[in-house]
Scaffold this active site. Structure first.
Site, PDB file in Angstrom:
ATOM      1  N   ARG A   1      76.098  64.152   1.858  1.00 29.56           N
ATOM      2  CA  ARG A   1      75.146  65.110   2.099  1.00 29.56           C
ATOM      3  C   ARG A   1      75.526  66.196   3.193  1.00 29.56           C
ATOM      4  O   ARG A   1      75.388  65.753   4.103  1.00 29.56           O
ATOM      5  CB  ARG A   1      73.649  64.706   2.234  1.00 29.56           C
TER       6      ARG A   1
ATOM      7  N   HIS B   1      69.022  73.840   5.592  1.00 32.03           N
ATOM      8  CA  HIS B   1      68.757  73.081   7.051  1.00 32.03           C
ATOM      9  C   HIS B   1      68.682  73.719   8.059  1.00 32.03           C
ATOM     10  O   HIS B   1      69.284  73.612   9.121  1.00 32.03           O
ATOM     11  CB  HIS B   1      69.846  72.113   6.938  1.00 32.03           C
TER      12      HIS B   1
ATOM     13  N   GLU C   1      63.200  69.364   5.026  1.00 37.55           N
ATOM     14  CA  GLU C   1      61.874  68.725   6.086  1.00 37.55           C
ATOM     15  C   GLU C   1      61.328  70.311   6.384  1.00 37.55           C
ATOM     16  O   GLU C   1      61.354  70.460   7.502  1.00 37.55           O
ATOM     17  CB  GLU C   1      62.407  68.332   7.229  1.00 37.55           C
TER      18      GLU C   1
ATOM     19  N   ASN D   1      62.996  61.510   3.956  1.00 39.91           N
ATOM     20  CA  ASN D   1      63.784  61.283   5.399  1.00 39.91           C
ATOM     21  C   ASN D   1      62.712  60.455   6.118  1.00 39.91           C
ATOM     22  O   ASN D   1      61.556  60.705   6.216  1.00 39.91           O
ATOM     23  CB  ASN D   1      63.967  62.511   6.231  1.00 39.91           C
TER      24      ASN D   1
ATOM     25  N   TYR E   1      62.203  58.456   9.986  1.00 37.38           N
ATOM     26  CA  TYR E   1      62.707  57.691  11.152  1.00 37.38           C
ATOM     27  C   TYR E   1      61.664  56.913  11.726  1.00 37.38           C
ATOM     28  O   TYR E   1      62.059  55.852  12.442  1.00 37.38           O
ATOM     29  CB  TYR E   1      62.974  58.914  12.031  1.00 37.38           C
TER      30      TYR E   1
ATOM     31  N   GLU F   1      67.866  60.830   4.553  1.00 38.38           N
ATOM     32  CA  GLU F   1      68.260  60.773   5.978  1.00 38.38           C
ATOM     33  C   GLU F   1      67.386  59.346   6.534  1.00 38.38           C
ATOM     34  O   GLU F   1      66.282  59.169   6.131  1.00 38.38           O
ATOM     35  CB  GLU F   1      67.703  61.739   6.946  1.00 38.38           C
TER      36      GLU F   1
HETATM   37  C1  FCB Z   1      65.832  65.349  11.078  1.00 39.30           C
HETATM   38  C2  FCB Z   1      66.658  66.428  10.602  1.00 39.30           C
HETATM   39  C3  FCB Z   1      68.109  66.093  10.743  1.00 39.30           C
HETATM   40  C4  FCB Z   1      68.348  65.406  12.253  1.00 39.30           C
HETATM   41  C5  FCB Z   1      67.540  64.047  12.338  1.00 39.30           C
HETATM   42  C6  FCB Z   1      67.651  63.210  13.589  1.00 39.30           C
HETATM   43  O1  FCB Z   1      64.404  65.644  11.276  1.00 39.30           O
HETATM   44  O2  FCB Z   1      66.642  66.711   9.361  1.00 39.30           O
HETATM   45  O3  FCB Z   1      68.678  67.262  11.219  1.00 39.30           O
HETATM   46  O4  FCB Z   1      68.271  66.222  13.403  1.00 39.30           O
HETATM   47  O5  FCB Z   1      66.117  64.528  12.138  1.00 39.30           O
END
Ligand code: FCB
Length: 431
Positions: free
Chosen positions: A74, A118, A163, A281, A283, A340
């Protein structure tokens, strides 16, 4: 249980974070060039001018992907390379770069997954109002068409936006990311215009026979600090997790949008154009409390009872699983791709020349296990992209956080695969 047939393991990157070569082959300036070059915006004044020099070193980077054995990559296509002023004729040399990259990937047996936006908006569009302006949505659809005209015969997945919530929140509401505006709730038109851009782009891409089209959202499970803080958590959830998904999958906005004058009657049907997949995505979760003051309906509270990554983000693989369950319960979902997931740590090359990032291995292992539990429960997940192939320019944190499976020495551009690279390679080989 095993993984579904055709499951894709991949890695992800984004143009401004790795390419460099900002003045080459006719590329125009983007909002991130402007932002990074504005003193005080990015830590230590770092910019993406050189980044990982991927624009020149992409064959080496594709070879690193081959070594990993990933089935998909990607990347994002920089709009200012393709249409330097954000509208008008194509800059053929800009598209040539992605043409070469896509052919290189295919020659290596790696499926190209292209993100069209992006966060690197052509600066002339920002000068005309950026995502506050409805016209930007039409410009984006045109750019999408031009990219697909050249590449749709070879790109397997098209991700319209990455995002969009981050663009609205960090870019236009809180001035943390480009274009650095602090409009608070007045940033909401940027949500609608990005969604409209997505919907219009779906049609544009399909008219060029794009194989699969979707968008990627950022999700963060909302935890109420105490039961009394549930309304604050719900308000955050509506903004973070539903604002960019409900309109696409349900054809309506969560309550927070109200009857905004910039939403025209046919827009939601455009935004709800069927998509082939949803990119997720993930985290970290977020803890919320009732706001003490200020314009927002929530306060964010630190989560302190979990280990954290180098950026202080709490490591909670269970929250990833609960997010996948929530999405599945909330919507009649198209296939999901985890577009992600990853972590930063202050990785260093040791005296023996290796990078021991055992913490990253632990992070990835736990999150991939959570994903596999979701798959076992019947949630249709077709692929997983680790963020990121390379250490890279982490937006307003500059080059400090290191998210890569491959370490980059920014002085020499030397790439050193970390321990996690070998771990991911072995995982891919064994599954
Ligand atoms: C996400 C972004 C990516 C990267 C990660 C850590 O929010 O999409 O570009 O910075 O965080």
């Amino acid at each position: 249980m095993g993984l579904p047939e055709g499951f894709r393991w991949g890695v992800a990157t984004a143009a401004y974070q790795i390419e460099g070569a900002v003045d080459e082959d006719g590329r125009g300036p983007s909002t991130w060039d402007t932002f990074a070059h504005t003193p005080g915006r990015v830590r230590d004044g770092h910019t993406g001018d050189v980044a990982c020099d991927h624009y020149h070193r992409w064959p080496e980077d594709v070879a690193l992907m081959s070594g990993l054995g990933v089935g998909a990559y990607r990347f994002s296509i920089a709009w200012p390379r393709v249409q330097p002023s954000g509208s008008g004729p194509v800059n053929a040399k800009g598209l040539d770069f992605y043409d070469r990259l896509v052919d290189g990937l295919l020659a290596a047996g790696i499926s190209p997954a292209a993100t069209l936006y992006h966060w690197d908006l052509p600066q002339p569009l920002e000068d005309a109002g950026g995502w506050l302006e409805r016209d930007t949505a039409y410009r984006f659809a045109e750019f999408s068409y031009l990219a697909a005209e050249r590449l749709a015969d070879r790109v397997d997945m098209w991700i319209t936006l990455n995002e969009p919530v981050v663009v609205t929140a960090y870019g236009y509401a809180f001035a943390v990311y480009a274009p650095g505006k602090a409009l608070l709730m007045d940033a909401l038109p940027t949500a609608h215009h990005q969604l409209l851009a997505h919907g219009l782009a779906v049609t544009a891409l399909r008219s060029r026979n794009a194989r699969a089209v979707g968008l990627t959202n950022h999700y963060s499970p909302a935890w109420a600090a105490t039961p009394a803080d549930q309304p604050a958590a719900d308000a955050f959830d509506a903004f973070m997790n539903r604002l960019f998904t409900d309109p696409v999958l349900l054809g309506r906005y969560p309550d927070l949008m109200g009857d905004a004058p910039y939403i025209r009657s046919a827009d939601l049907s455009v935004i709800a154009s069927p998509i082939d997949f949803l990119g997720v995505n993930y985290y970290q979760p977020t803890r919320l409390a009732t706001p003490s003051e200020g314009p927002l309906p929530f306060d964010m509270v630190d989560i302190t009872e979990y280990p954290t990554t180098g950026m202080g983000w709490p490591i909670v693989p269970d929250a990833f699983l609960s997010l996948l369950r929530t999405l599945d319960a909330r919507y009649d979902l198209p296939p999901l791709y985890i577009t992600e997931n990853g972590c930063s740590f202050p990785d260093e090359v040791g005296a023996d020349g290796t990078v021991d990032d055992s913490s990253r291995i632990e992070f990835l292992d736990a999150h991939i296990k959570a994903m596999r539990t979701a798959i076992d429960e019947g949630i249709d997940i077709r692929g997983y992209f680790a963020w990121s192939l390379l250490d890279n320019f982490e937006w307003s944190e500059g080059y400090h956080p290191r998210f890569g499976l491959v370490h980059v020495d920014y002085e020499t551009q030397k790439r050193t695969p970390k321990k996690s690279y070998a771990w991911y390679r072995d995982l891919i080989a064994s599954s």
